[in-house]
Design an enzyme around this catalytic site. Structure first.
Site, PDB file in Angstrom:
ATOM      1  N   ARG A  31      42.374  35.844  39.495  1.00  0.00           N
ATOM      2  CA  ARG A  31      43.330  36.297  40.499  1.00  0.00           C
ATOM      3  C   ARG A  31      42.853  35.726  41.803  1.00  0.00           C
ATOM      4  NH1 ARG A  31      43.850  41.914  38.581  1.00  0.00           N
ATOM      5  NH2 ARG A  31      40.881  42.110  38.001  1.00  0.00           N
ATOM      6  N   ARG A  40      48.547  32.233  34.584  1.00  0.00           N
ATOM      7  CA  ARG A  40      48.716  32.924  33.983  1.00  0.00           C
ATOM      8  C   ARG A  40      50.339  33.290  33.631  1.00  0.00           C
ATOM      9  NH1 ARG A  40      48.136  36.775  31.248  1.00  0.00           N
ATOM     10  NH2 ARG A  40      47.131  38.632  32.181  1.00  0.00           N
ATOM     11  N   TYR A 151      33.503  50.564  25.245  1.00  0.00           N
ATOM     12  CA  TYR A 151      34.008  50.163  25.387  1.00  0.00           C
ATOM     13  C   TYR A 151      35.574  50.832  23.555  1.00  0.00           C
ATOM     14  CZ  TYR A 151      34.655  47.787  29.254  1.00  0.00           C
ATOM     15  OH  TYR A 151      34.940  47.439  30.825  1.00  0.00           O
TER      16      TYR A 151
END
Length: 343
Positions: A31, A40, A151
Site C-alpha cells: 500500500r 486495488r 488466526y
C-alpha cells in the site's frame, strides 16, 4: 533481451562471497506504492493474488522500482486455508476473520488436504510467469503452523492468543493434530511453489514470539523440524522469520534452516555472539523509514557493519513496510546499501 540473472541473494543464503550485501524488504509490494493503490481500486486483495498476470505485475513492481535483489511472491499467508475448509474473509480494519474457528478434534478432522495444482493453479502460474520476467530470485512463502493456528483458533487477529495457547495447554492431542495438518499444508504448499520455480522460500511465524522457549520446544519445534527437514530435500534456501522471537534463536539455530530472519529487538552482533551460525537476515526497525534520512543512513550503516563482520548476511527490515513509507526513501536506502557494501 533478458538482463543477466542476479544471484547475489542466493549466494548470501549459501554463505558464499558476494560483491555487496543483498537487500529485499518484507511487504515490498503493497500500500505504500501509488501503483498498487490504483490496482486495488480494480481488484480485491485475494483477486490480485489469484489473477496470475496481476499477481506477477504486483510482485515485479518493487524489483523494478526499488532495485532490490529478490522478489517475494504477492499473496497472503491465509490463501491456502480457504481451500481446506476454513471460511475466511479479510475485513478492512480487522484483518482475517474466520467464520468457523477450530476448537475441537472434530473441527480439525473436517479440514481437508491441500493440492496446489488443483486449488492454487493461479499462484503456480504467476510463479511461472515471473520466472520468465524476473532477473532476480523469486522467494515463495507460507505461514507457519502456530501463526496460522493463531488466526483459525482465535477467529480473528489477537493481541494475546489466549484461546490458541489455551487449546495448546488444555487439549494437546487436538493441538498436535492441528499442527500436523498445518505442517503438512505448509510443506505441500511450499513444495508446489518450488516446483513451479520459486528460488527460495520464507516461512513466516509472525506471532511465535508469544510463546516462551519451553512451550516452543514442546508444542511447536517438532512440526517446524518436520517442515524444514522436508523442504531441505528440495535444495532451495529456506528462511524462518518471526517477530519478538529473539529468545527462540538458539532453538531456531538447531533447525535445518538456511537463513534466520530477526527483528529489530535483537542486533546482528548479539545474535552471532550467542552462537547463531546460520545466515542472518534483517533488521532495520520499519518505523525508522519515517525518520530523517541521516538517521536512517546512520542506523543502516551500523546494521551493515555488524552484518559484514562474518559471512552470511542479507539486509531486510525487522518487519514489513507499512503504508505511510515513501517509495523514494526505499530507493535511496537500497542504493545506499549497495554502494556502502561494495567489496
Amino acid at each position: 533481451m533478458n538482463k543477466p540473472f542476479n544471484d547475489v541473494f542466493l549466494k548470501a543464503c549459501r554463505k558464499e562471497r558476494t560483491p555487496y550485501i543483498p537487500v529485499w524488504y518484507m511487504r515490498q509490494a503493497g500500500r505504500y506504492q501509488p501503483e498498487y493503490r490504483e490496482m486495488r481500486k480494480k481488484y480485491s486483495f485475494f483477486e490480485m493474488s489469484e489473477i496470475p498476470e496481476v499477481c506477477a505485475e504486483v510482485t515485479r513492481l518493487p524489483v523494478k522500482q526499488l532495485g532490490v535483489d529478490a522478489a517475494i511472491l504477492f499473496a497472503d499467508i491465509m490463501t491456502p486455508l480457504k481451500h481446506i475448509g476454513v471460511q475466511l474473509e479479510i475485513k478492512p480494519g480487522i484483518g482475517p476473520v474466520i467464520e468457523n474457528p477450530i476448537h475441537t478434534e472434530q473441527d480439525v478432522s473436517r479440514l481437508g488436504e491441500l493440492d496446489p495444482q488443483t486449488h492454487l493453479p493461479t499462484i503456480l502460474e504467476a510463479i511461472k510467469i515471473l520466472n520468465q520476467q524476473l532477473s532476480v530470485p523469486l522467494i515463495g512463502f507460507a505461514g507457519a503452523p502456530f501463526t496460522l493456528a493463531s488466526y483459525i483458533v482465535e477467529g480473528q487477529p489477537s493481541k494475546n492468543y489466549h484461546k490458541t495457547k489455551g487449546l495448546m495447554y488444555s487439549a494437546p492431542d487436538v493441538w498436535n493434530a492441528l499442527m500436523k495438518k498445518l505442517g503438512d499444508l505448509t510443506v505441500t504448499y511450499l513444495k508446489g511453489q518450488i516446483a513451479a520455480g520459486a528460488h527460495a522460500v520464507q516461512v513466516f511465524d509472525s506471532w511465535i514470539g508469544a510463546l516462551n522457549e519451553q512451550d516452543y520446544k514442546i508444542y511447536v519445534a517438532p512440526v517446524m523440524r518436520h517442515i524444514f527437514t522436508e523442504l531441505k530435500t528440495t535444495g532451495v534456501p529456506v528462511i524462518y522469520f518471526g517477530i519478538g522471537a529473539g529468545h527462540l534463536l538458539e532453538e531456531w539455530n538447531r533447525l535445518p534452516v538456511d537463513v534466520i530472519g530477526i527483528d529489530w529487538r535483537t542486533s546482528i552482533r548479539s545474535a552471532r555472539g550467542r552462537g547463531i551460525d546460520k545466515v542472518l537476515q534483517g533488521n532495520l526497525d520499519p518505523s525508522l523509514l519515517l525518520a530523517p534520512w541521516e538517521l536512517i543512513k546512520q542506523r543502516t550503516r551500523e546494521i551493515l557493519d555488524q552484518g559484514m563482520e562474518e559471512p552470511g548476511y542479507i539486509f531486510n527490515l525487522g518487519h514489513g513496510i507499512f503504508p505511510s513509507v515513501k517509495v523514494e526513501t526505499l530507493q535511496k536506502l537500497t542504493s545506499f546499501i549497495h554502494e556502502y557494501t561494495k567489496r
